[in-house]
Design a protein around this motif. Structure first.
Motif, PDB file in Angstrom:
ATOM      1  N   ALA A 224     -53.595   3.314  55.460  1.00  0.00           N
ATOM      2  CA  ALA A 224     -54.893   2.931  54.899  1.00  0.00           C
ATOM      3  C   ALA A 224     -55.118   1.429  54.958  1.00  0.00           C
ATOM      4  CB  ALA A 224     -54.979   3.407  53.449  1.00  0.00           C
ATOM      5  N   ARG A 225     -56.357   1.043  55.288  1.00  0.00           N
ATOM      6  CA  ARG A 225     -56.733  -0.375  55.321  1.00  0.00           C
ATOM      7  C   ARG A 225     -57.696  -0.661  54.173  1.00  0.00           C
ATOM      8  NH1 ARG A 225     -59.632  -1.882  60.443  1.00  0.00           N
ATOM      9  NH2 ARG A 225     -60.501   0.203  60.242  1.00  0.00           N
ATOM     10  N   PRO A 226     -57.650  -1.854  53.600  1.00  0.00           N
ATOM     11  CA  PRO A 226     -58.579  -2.204  52.522  1.00  0.00           C
ATOM     12  C   PRO A 226     -60.030  -2.111  53.000  1.00  0.00           C
ATOM     13  CG  PRO A 226     -56.826  -3.836  52.722  1.00  0.00           C
ATOM     14  CD  PRO A 226     -56.736  -2.951  53.932  1.00  0.00           C
ATOM     15  N   LEU A 227     -60.931  -1.836  52.085  1.00  0.00           N
ATOM     16  CA  LEU A 227     -62.354  -1.707  52.421  1.00  0.00           C
ATOM     17  C   LEU A 227     -62.891  -2.984  53.064  1.00  0.00           C
ATOM     18  CD1 LEU A 227     -65.050  -0.225  52.380  1.00  0.00           C
ATOM     19  CD2 LEU A 227     -65.349  -0.988  50.006  1.00  0.00           C
ATOM     20  N   ASP A 228     -62.514  -4.129  52.534  1.00  0.00           N
ATOM     21  CA  ASP A 228     -63.007  -5.403  53.093  1.00  0.00           C
ATOM     22  C   ASP A 228     -62.634  -5.542  54.572  1.00  0.00           C
ATOM     23  OD1 ASP A 228     -64.071  -6.036  50.704  1.00  0.00           O
ATOM     24  OD2 ASP A 228     -62.588  -7.543  50.137  1.00  0.00           O
ATOM     25  N   ALA A 229     -61.413  -5.145  54.912  1.00  0.00           N
ATOM     26  CA  ALA A 229     -60.949  -5.254  56.296  1.00  0.00           C
ATOM     27  C   ALA A 229     -61.720  -4.292  57.188  1.00  0.00           C
ATOM     28  CB  ALA A 229     -59.451  -4.959  56.370  1.00  0.00           C
ATOM     29  N   ARG A 230     -61.984  -3.101  56.678  1.00  0.00           N
ATOM     30  CA  ARG A 230     -62.729  -2.111  57.473  1.00  0.00           C
ATOM     31  C   ARG A 230     -64.170  -2.560  57.692  1.00  0.00           C
ATOM     32  NH1 ARG A 230     -63.120   2.362  54.402  1.00  0.00           N
ATOM     33  NH2 ARG A 230     -61.684   1.828  52.719  1.00  0.00           N
ATOM     34  N   CYS A 231     -64.786  -3.113  56.662  1.00  0.00           N
ATOM     35  CA  CYS A 231     -66.171  -3.583  56.785  1.00  0.00           C
ATOM     36  C   CYS A 231     -66.265  -4.773  57.743  1.00  0.00           C
ATOM     37  CB  CYS A 231     -66.727  -3.960  55.413  1.00  0.00           C
ATOM     38  SG  CYS A 231     -67.117  -2.543  54.366  1.00  0.00           S
ATOM     39  N   LYS A 232     -65.306  -5.665  57.669  1.00  0.00           N
ATOM     40  CA  LYS A 232     -65.287  -6.834  58.561  1.00  0.00           C
ATOM     41  C   LYS A 232     -65.167  -6.383  60.020  1.00  0.00           C
ATOM     42  CE  LYS A 232     -62.881 -11.270  59.268  1.00  0.00           C
ATOM     43  NZ  LYS A 232     -62.545 -11.112  60.688  1.00  0.00           N
ATOM     44  N   ALA A 233     -64.245  -5.440  60.270  1.00  0.00           N
ATOM     45  CA  ALA A 233     -64.058  -4.932  61.635  1.00  0.00           C
ATOM     46  C   ALA A 233     -65.308  -4.193  62.114  1.00  0.00           C
ATOM     47  CB  ALA A 233     -62.838  -4.010  61.680  1.00  0.00           C
ATOM     48  N   ALA A 234     -65.929  -3.437  61.209  1.00  0.00           N
ATOM     49  CA  ALA A 234     -67.146  -2.686  61.557  1.00  0.00           C
ATOM     50  C   ALA A 234     -68.275  -3.646  61.923  1.00  0.00           C
ATOM     51  CB  ALA A 234     -67.562  -1.795  60.385  1.00  0.00           C
ATOM     52  N   HIS A 235     -68.428  -4.710  61.146  1.00  0.00           N
ATOM     53  CA  HIS A 235     -69.479  -5.697  61.408  1.00  0.00           C
ATOM     54  C   HIS A 235     -69.272  -6.357  62.770  1.00  0.00           C
ATOM     55  CE1 HIS A 235     -71.516  -9.654  61.064  1.00  0.00           C
ATOM     56  NE2 HIS A 235     -72.448  -8.929  60.463  1.00  0.00           N
ATOM     57  N   GLU A 236     -68.029  -6.699  63.068  1.00  0.00           N
ATOM     58  CA  GLU A 236     -67.725  -7.340  64.355  1.00  0.00           C
ATOM     59  C   GLU A 236     -68.057  -6.413  65.518  1.00  0.00           C
ATOM     60  OE1 GLU A 236     -63.637  -8.415  63.937  1.00  0.00           O
ATOM     61  OE2 GLU A 236     -64.071 -10.201  62.718  1.00  0.00           O
ATOM     62  N   ARG A 237     -67.737  -5.128  65.370  1.00  0.00           N
ATOM     63  CA  ARG A 237     -68.041  -4.162  66.437  1.00  0.00           C
ATOM     64  C   ARG A 237     -69.547  -4.035  66.648  1.00  0.00           C
ATOM     65  NH1 ARG A 237     -64.388   0.006  67.608  1.00  0.00           N
ATOM     66  NH2 ARG A 237     -65.984   0.797  69.020  1.00  0.00           N
ATOM     67  N   LEU A 238     -70.296  -3.963  65.563  1.00  0.00           N
ATOM     68  CA  LEU A 238     -71.741  -3.789  65.664  1.00  0.00           C
ATOM     69  C   LEU A 238     -72.416  -5.037  66.230  1.00  0.00           C
ATOM     70  CD1 LEU A 238     -72.448  -1.863  62.323  1.00  0.00           C
ATOM     71  CD2 LEU A 238     -72.528  -0.944  64.645  1.00  0.00           C
ATOM     72  N   MET A 239     -71.861  -6.209  65.952  1.00  0.00           N
ATOM     73  CA  MET A 239     -72.444  -7.441  66.481  1.00  0.00           C
ATOM     74  C   MET A 239     -72.299  -7.541  68.004  1.00  0.00           C
ATOM     75  SD  MET A 239     -74.044  -8.920  64.104  1.00  0.00           S
ATOM     76  CE  MET A 239     -74.360  -7.239  63.525  1.00  0.00           C
ATOM     77  N   VAL A 240     -71.309  -6.872  68.551  1.00  0.00           N
ATOM     78  CA  VAL A 240     -71.153  -6.827  70.011  1.00  0.00           C
ATOM     79  C   VAL A 240     -72.360  -6.127  70.616  1.00  0.00           C
ATOM     80  CG1 VAL A 240     -69.797  -5.892  71.926  1.00  0.00           C
ATOM     81  CG2 VAL A 240     -68.633  -6.887  69.952  1.00  0.00           C
ATOM     82  N   TYR A 241     -72.774  -5.007  69.999  1.00  0.00           N
ATOM     83  CA  TYR A 241     -73.947  -4.292  70.495  1.00  0.00           C
ATOM     84  C   TYR A 241     -75.220  -5.110  70.279  1.00  0.00           C
ATOM     85  CZ  TYR A 241     -77.686  -0.897  70.961  1.00  0.00           C
ATOM     86  OH  TYR A 241     -78.845  -0.257  71.353  1.00  0.00           O
ATOM     87  N   ALA A 242     -75.303  -5.822  69.161  1.00  0.00           N
ATOM     88  CA  ALA A 242     -76.509  -6.601  68.838  1.00  0.00           C
ATOM     89  C   ALA A 242     -76.865  -7.585  69.944  1.00  0.00           C
ATOM     90  CB  ALA A 242     -76.310  -7.344  67.512  1.00  0.00           C
ATOM     91  N   LYS A 243     -75.863  -8.071  70.643  1.00  0.00           N
ATOM     92  CA  LYS A 243     -76.092  -9.041  71.725  1.00  0.00           C
ATOM     93  C   LYS A 243     -76.897  -8.443  72.878  1.00  0.00           C
ATOM     94  CE  LYS A 243     -71.843 -11.642  70.757  1.00  0.00           C
ATOM     95  NZ  LYS A 243     -70.480 -11.980  71.238  1.00  0.00           N
TER      96      LYS A 243
END
Length: 320
Positions: free
Chosen positions: A169-188
């Motif tokens: 299990a990963r902490p929620l903060d770490a999961r949200c940070k990773a999720a945001h980074e992944r979505l920002m790749v698409y945003a470009k």
């Protein structure tokens, strides 16, 4: 001798539609895909005997069955597998869940006189039609050992799975940070970019941009990220991406397009290991599900929603 005609087999699409509508009528549709993410979801919906994950629309479908049956573990297998490898069978009264297996059928094209239609190179012309084959699987919570040894194996499988999930299990903060980074790749990829401001989240097709309220407008990071996934889902329908008819003719296909966007956000959230809780999620799901129910061919419409959602999720964060 009395002959009893065999009942016609129910198509897997029709069975899944019937179960989807059962969920709709029960009032549980609103919360089915927005339950808080738990550690046991880290491996996704999977066959616990082979370790293989269920892909395509099946994660959505199996989550639906878990809600209908009150199950908590995303662990499944076939009847024969359970009996052969664990000496377990489904409990009396248990119902199987249906999963989808894509099946492409080659259709030869014909001229009006019935002769084979030829392509530009002089070869028989054809097209591929996507149909689905069904398979039945049972949730691990519905299994019981045929003897003490079989039950012990089953109990150990569940205990080992929970232990492993908690360990990874990963902490929620770490999961949200990773999720945001992944979505920002698409945003470009958005020509107009991602813009923050105002009090509404929406995608503008002509300008190819997504507008989002500031992060502070949302209950938490997960609501912000899943709402962003919903708007990104709409953007996948742009003519330079998936060129989705439902987006281009939004007034006509609004319900189906919104269903597609919601289910896309569900798939994205599951892959990113966060709770899918888009703003107004409950209103979206039950309201737009009526578009499926009222379609000319409801089961075909639901399969198309699932198919388009998988394509959109794959475009946003990559295939599973």
């Amino acid at each position: 001798m009395t002959f009893t005609p065999k009942k016609p087999a129910v198509k897997v699409e029709d069975q899944i539609l019937a179960d989807f509508m059962e969920l709709f009528d029960s009032g549980k549709l609103d919360t089915c895909w927005s339950k808080p993410w738990t550690n046991t979801e880290s491996k996704g919906q999977h066959n616990f005997l082979t370790g293989n994950p269920y892909t395509g629309a099946n994660p959505i479908v199996l989550q639906m069955y878990m809600t209908l049956r009150g199950q908590t573990l995303p662990m499944w297998c076939g009847y024969g597998q359970a009996k052969k490898e664990l000496n377990c069978i489904p409990k009396k009264g248990s119902k199987a869940a249906k999963i989808l297996r894509p099946n492409l059928i080659k259709i030869d094209l014909k001229n009006e006189d019935g002769s084979p239609k030829l392509d530009a190179a002089g070869n028989p012309d054809f097209y591929m039609k996507l149909t689905f084959k069904g398979a039945s699987v049972f949730n691990i919570e519905d299994l019981v050992g045929l003897d003490d040894k079989g039950q012990a194996k089953l109990d150990k499988t569940i205990a080992d799975f929970k232990t492993e999930c908690n360990k990874e299990a990963r902490p929620l903060d770490a999961r949200c940070k990773a999720a945001h980074e992944r979505l920002m790749v698409y945003a470009k990829d958005l020509k107009g970019g991602l813009i923050h401001g105002g009090d509404q989240a929406y995608y503008q097709d002509l300008l190819d941009h997504v507008v989002m309220p500031d992060r502070q407008s949302f209950v938490d990071d997960q609501e912000y990220l899943s709402t962003l996934s919903h708007e990104f889902a709409h953007s996948t329908g742009h003519k330079d991406r998936l060129n989705r008819k439902w987006l281009h003719e939004y007034r006509t296909y609004r319900g189906l397009e919104e269903c597609c966007a919601e289910f896309t956000s569900v798939l994205v959230a599951k892959r990113l290991q966060i709770t899918c809780n888009t703003k107004n999620h409950a209103a979206y799901i039950s309201s737009w599900a009526k578009a499926v129910k009222n379609a000319k061919n409801p089961s075909q419409a639901l399969m198309k929603v699932f198919s388009n959602s998988v394509k959109a999720a794959n475009l946003i964060i990559g295939e599973q």
